[in-house]
Design a protein around this motif. Structure first.
Motif, PDB file in Angstrom:
ATOM      1  N   ASN A   7      79.344  43.942  63.838  1.00 28.50           N
ATOM      2  CA  ASN A   7      79.489  42.638  63.181  1.00 28.50           C
ATOM      3  C   ASN A   7      78.165  41.897  63.037  1.00 28.50           C
ATOM      4  O   ASN A   7      78.112  40.666  63.057  1.00 28.50           O
ATOM      5  CB  ASN A   7      80.510  41.764  63.919  1.00 28.50           C
ATOM      6  CG  ASN A   7      81.939  42.213  63.697  1.00 28.50           C
ATOM      7  OD1 ASN A   7      82.266  42.731  62.625  1.00 28.50           O
ATOM      8  ND2 ASN A   7      82.786  42.043  64.692  1.00 28.50           N
ATOM      9  N   THR A   8      77.071  42.651  62.894  1.00 30.42           N
ATOM     10  CA  THR A   8      75.791  42.069  62.521  1.00 30.42           C
ATOM     11  C   THR A   8      75.454  42.552  61.114  1.00 30.42           C
ATOM     12  O   THR A   8      76.002  43.559  60.642  1.00 30.42           O
ATOM     13  CB  THR A   8      74.683  42.503  63.495  1.00 30.42           C
ATOM     14  OG1 THR A   8      74.568  43.937  63.478  1.00 30.42           O
ATOM     15  CG2 THR A   8      74.987  42.027  64.910  1.00 30.42           C
ATOM     16  N   PRO A   9      74.573  41.841  60.413  1.00 29.27           N
ATOM     17  CA  PRO A   9      74.230  42.277  59.046  1.00 29.27           C
ATOM     18  C   PRO A   9      73.718  43.714  58.999  1.00 29.27           C
ATOM     19  O   PRO A   9      73.964  44.436  58.027  1.00 29.27           O
ATOM     20  CB  PRO A   9      73.143  41.272  58.630  1.00 29.27           C
ATOM     21  CG  PRO A   9      73.429  40.053  59.438  1.00 29.27           C
ATOM     22  CD  PRO A   9      73.948  40.554  60.756  1.00 29.27           C
ATOM     23  N   GLU A  10      73.020  44.148  60.054  1.00 31.25           N
ATOM     24  CA  GLU A  10      72.449  45.496  60.054  1.00 31.25           C
ATOM     25  C   GLU A  10      73.508  46.584  60.187  1.00 31.25           C
ATOM     26  O   GLU A  10      73.234  47.755  59.912  1.00 31.25           O
ATOM     27  CB  GLU A  10      71.428  45.634  61.192  1.00 31.25           C
ATOM     28  CG  GLU A  10      70.163  44.816  60.979  1.00 31.25           C
ATOM     29  CD  GLU A  10      70.337  43.334  61.299  1.00 31.25           C
ATOM     30  OE1 GLU A  10      69.413  42.559  61.004  1.00 31.25           O
ATOM     31  OE2 GLU A  10      71.395  42.950  61.868  1.00 31.25           O
ATOM     32  N   ASN A  61      76.375  46.370  58.523  1.00 30.28           N
ATOM     33  CA  ASN A  61      77.234  46.234  57.343  1.00 30.28           C
ATOM     34  C   ASN A  61      76.785  47.184  56.237  1.00 30.28           C
ATOM     35  O   ASN A  61      76.348  46.779  55.162  1.00 30.28           O
ATOM     36  CB  ASN A  61      77.214  44.786  56.851  1.00 30.28           C
ATOM     37  CG  ASN A  61      78.308  44.530  55.827  1.00 30.28           C
ATOM     38  OD1 ASN A  61      79.282  45.277  55.744  1.00 30.28           O
ATOM     39  ND2 ASN A  61      78.137  43.472  55.045  1.00 30.28           N
ATOM     40  N   GLU A 114      85.911  47.755  64.714  1.00 31.87           N
ATOM     41  CA  GLU A 114      85.533  47.513  63.309  1.00 31.87           C
ATOM     42  C   GLU A 114      85.556  48.773  62.458  1.00 31.87           C
ATOM     43  O   GLU A 114      85.175  48.727  61.291  1.00 31.87           O
ATOM     44  CB  GLU A 114      84.164  46.835  63.198  1.00 31.87           C
ATOM     45  CG  GLU A 114      84.105  45.451  63.806  1.00 31.87           C
ATOM     46  CD  GLU A 114      85.209  44.530  63.320  1.00 31.87           C
ATOM     47  OE1 GLU A 114      85.509  44.513  62.091  1.00 31.87           O
ATOM     48  OE2 GLU A 114      85.806  43.832  64.170  1.00 31.87           O
ATOM     49  N   ASP A 125      87.187  51.291  60.073  1.00 33.78           N
ATOM     50  CA  ASP A 125      88.342  51.350  59.181  1.00 33.78           C
ATOM     51  C   ASP A 125      89.040  52.702  59.295  1.00 33.78           C
ATOM     52  O   ASP A 125      88.391  53.750  59.358  1.00 33.78           O
ATOM     53  CB  ASP A 125      87.916  51.159  57.717  1.00 33.78           C
ATOM     54  CG  ASP A 125      87.362  49.770  57.450  1.00 33.78           C
ATOM     55  OD1 ASP A 125      87.403  48.923  58.365  1.00 33.78           O
ATOM     56  OD2 ASP A 125      86.873  49.548  56.319  1.00 33.78           O
ATOM     57  N   THR A 142      91.316  48.201  57.486  1.00 34.59           N
ATOM     58  CA  THR A 142      90.319  47.139  57.550  1.00 34.59           C
ATOM     59  C   THR A 142      89.659  46.999  58.915  1.00 34.59           C
ATOM     60  O   THR A 142      88.876  46.077  59.119  1.00 34.59           O
ATOM     61  CB  THR A 142      90.963  45.786  57.170  1.00 34.59           C
ATOM     62  OG1 THR A 142      92.071  45.532  58.051  1.00 34.59           O
ATOM     63  CG2 THR A 142      91.454  45.798  55.733  1.00 34.59           C
ATOM     64  N   HIS A 148      81.791  50.111  62.296  1.00 33.48           N
ATOM     65  CA  HIS A 148      81.757  50.084  60.830  1.00 33.48           C
ATOM     66  C   HIS A 148      80.670  51.013  60.305  1.00 33.48           C
ATOM     67  O   HIS A 148      79.530  50.990  60.768  1.00 33.48           O
ATOM     68  CB  HIS A 148      81.508  48.678  60.284  1.00 33.48           C
ATOM     69  CG  HIS A 148      81.356  48.705  58.799  1.00 33.48           C
ATOM     70  ND1 HIS A 148      82.426  48.874  57.964  1.00 33.48           N
ATOM     71  CD2 HIS A 148      80.244  48.699  58.017  1.00 33.48           C
ATOM     72  CE1 HIS A 148      81.988  48.942  56.712  1.00 33.48           C
ATOM     73  NE2 HIS A 148      80.669  48.835  56.717  1.00 33.48           N
TER      74      HIS A 148
END
Length: 385
Positions: free
Chosen positions: A186-189, A191, A232, A234, A251, A309
Motif C-alpha cells: 500500500n505504498t506508491p512503489e 502499485n 493486497e 488480487d 480486489t 499487490h
C-alpha cells in the motif's frame, strides 16, 4: 414440489447402510490408536462401493506436516486427495488452534502451539462408485500414533454419471518469488501494473486441474517474513484457458477471503482464520468456501492469487485447494517432507532460513517498471534515514 435445502435430506428416509472404519482396539481393551512407523503407509479404510464418506474425525499429538492423507476413488492409480494432515483440516505450518467452519473444525487445549494434541473433523461429502481407499503415509522420522473415525454409507444402486469426486491439492512456495520484498504494501512503489501473461505466470498458484468439475475453495497459509501487511494480492481465476481479463478477478487477499480492512480474529461457516497472525508471531491460515457459488469448469481451471499487490512480496505461502470433478483427473504430486516443514524463529526472534528446505523457483525477471519502483523506494529510504 419438494424444496431442496441444506438439511432437506434429513426429512426423507433413505435406503443406505451406515458404517464406520475406526482405530478402535479390536481386543476389547483401550489401546484405540494405530501406530504408524516412519516411512510406513497404513490403509485406514478400504471400502467397496457404491457409497459416500460423510465424516472424518482424527486426533493425534503431532505429524501435521510429516504425515500425508491420501484418498483413492474407484481403484484409480493416482490419489485424488494428497495433502499434509494438518493442512487438509485447515491448520497450516504444524500449528493447532480451535476453530469451526461448515466443512472443517478443530478443537484443542493448546491453541496456537506447534505439534500438540488436536481433534480434527471433516464434513465434506466424498462419493465413490467402486471403491474408496483412505491412507496415511508417515514421512517423518518418528512413529506416529493416530486415532480416527471414517463414517460412511453404502447404497444398493450405483451413483449416476454426473456425480463428481472430491479432490484436494497442496502447494507451497518458500519463499514466493517477489520482485520487491523490501517495499511495504500500500505504498506508491508497490502499485505496479500486474496484468495479462505477467499475472498468469507469476501469481501464486492455488489450483491447476483438468477435466470437468467445480472449485469450492481453499485455505491459505502465510509466514510473514516481511512483517507488515501480507495481503493486497488480487485473486485471479481462469476457467478453460487463458484470456484477459480472467473469468474471475478480485480486489485483494482479504477480499477473496470474504473479509475487509485486513483479517479479523474470527472463524465463520464459509470464511475466516483458523490461525491468526497476531496470536502466533507471524503465522496466518485463512480459508474461504464458495459453496453456493462454486467456480465451474468444463476443460481446466487455474486459480491464483498475487503475493502482495503485483507479486512483490517474498513471504512463505502454502495452500490447499478443494474441488470436485469427474474422473479421470490430471495427476499431481507433493513436495518432499523437508520442503513442507514450517520456517521457525530463533531465540533472537529472527527467522531461521534453511536454504536446503526452500522450494526451487527461478528469480523473477524485473521489467522496467519494477526496476524503477525499486530504485524509487531505495531513494526514499535514504531520504527518510
Amino acid at each position: 414440489m419438494y424444496v431442496e435445502g441444506l438439511l432437506s435430506s434429513l426429512t426423507r428416509v433413505k435406503k443406505a447402510r451406515s458404517l464406520r472404519a475406526a482405530s478402535w482396539d479390536t481386543t476389547g481393551r483401550n489401546n484405540d490408536a494405530w501406530n504408524i512407523e516412519p516411512n510406513e503407509t497404513r490403509v485406514l479404510a478400504d471400502i467397496k462401493g457404491p457409497g459416500c464418506i460423510n465424516h472424518i474425525w482424527m486426533t493425534q499429538r503431532d505429524g501435521y506436516r510429516n504425515v500425508l492423507l491420501r484418498a483413492f476413488w474407484d481403484d484409480e492409480e493416482h490419489p485424488s486427495v494428497l495433502c499434509p494432515l494438518g493442512d487438509f483440516f485447515g491448520l497450516g505450518n504444524e500449528i493447532v488452534n480451535s476453530y469451526d467452519s461448515l466443512l472443517f473444525s478443530a478443537s484443542t487445549a493448546g491453541n496456537n502451539q506447534f505439534n500438540t494434541g488436536c481433534a480434527l473433523n471433516c464434513y465434506v461429502q466424498m462419493p465413490f462408485n467402486k471403491s474408496a481407499r483412505i491412507e496415511l503415509v508417515n514421512e517423518g522420522d518418528e512413529m506416529h500414533r493416530q486415532y480416527f473415525y471414517i463414517d460412511y454409507e453404502l447404497y444398493e444402486q450405483p451413483l449416476d454419471d454426473e456425480v463428481a469426486y472430491f479432490h484436494t491439492q497442496f502447494r507451497r512456495e518458500n519463499p514466493c518469488d517477489g520482485w520487491g520484498h523490501e517495499i511495504r504494501v500500500n505504498t506508491p512503489e508497490a502499485n505496479i501494473v500486474n496484468a495479462e501473461r505477467l499475472a498468469w505466470d507469476n501469481n501464486y498458484l492455488i489450483l491447476e486441474a483438468e477435466g470437468r468439475g467445480h472449485y469450492i475453495g481453499c485455505n491459505l497459509s502465510i509466514t510473514n517474513f516481511q512483517g507488515t501487511w501480507w495481503g493486497e494480492g488480487d485473486d485471479m481465476i481462469w476457467v478453460d484457458g487463458y484470456k484477459w481479463p480472467p473469468d474471475l478477478h478480485g480486489t485483494g487477499s482479504e477480499d477473496y477471503l470474504n473479509q475487509a480492512w485486513g483479517m479479523q480474529p474470527n472463524a465463520f461457516r464459509h470464511n475466516g482464520s483458523s490461525i491468526y497472525e497476531p496470536d502466533t508471531d507471524g503465522y496466518q491460515t485463512s480459508y474461504v468456501f464458495h459453496l453456493e457459488n462454486p467456480v465451474r469448469f468444463e476443460k481446466e481451471i487455474r486459480a491464483t492469487i498475487e503475493h502482495g499487490h503485483g507479486n512483490h512480496l517474498r513471504n512463505e505461502t502454502s495452500s490447499v485447494a478443494y474441488w470436485y470433478q469427474l474422473e479421470p483427473h490430471k495427476p499431481f504430486g507433493i513436495l518432499p517432507v523437508q520442503q513442507r516443514k514450517p520456517v521457525l524463529r530463533g531465540e533472537d526472534g529472527g527467522w531461521l532460513i534453511n536454504e536446503t528446505a526452500q522450494t526451487q523457483q527461478a528469480e523473477p525477471t524485473l521489467n522496467d517498471e519494477m526496476k524503477q519502483l525499486k530504485a524509487q523506494w531505495a531513494e526514499k529510504q535514504k531520504t527518510e534515514a
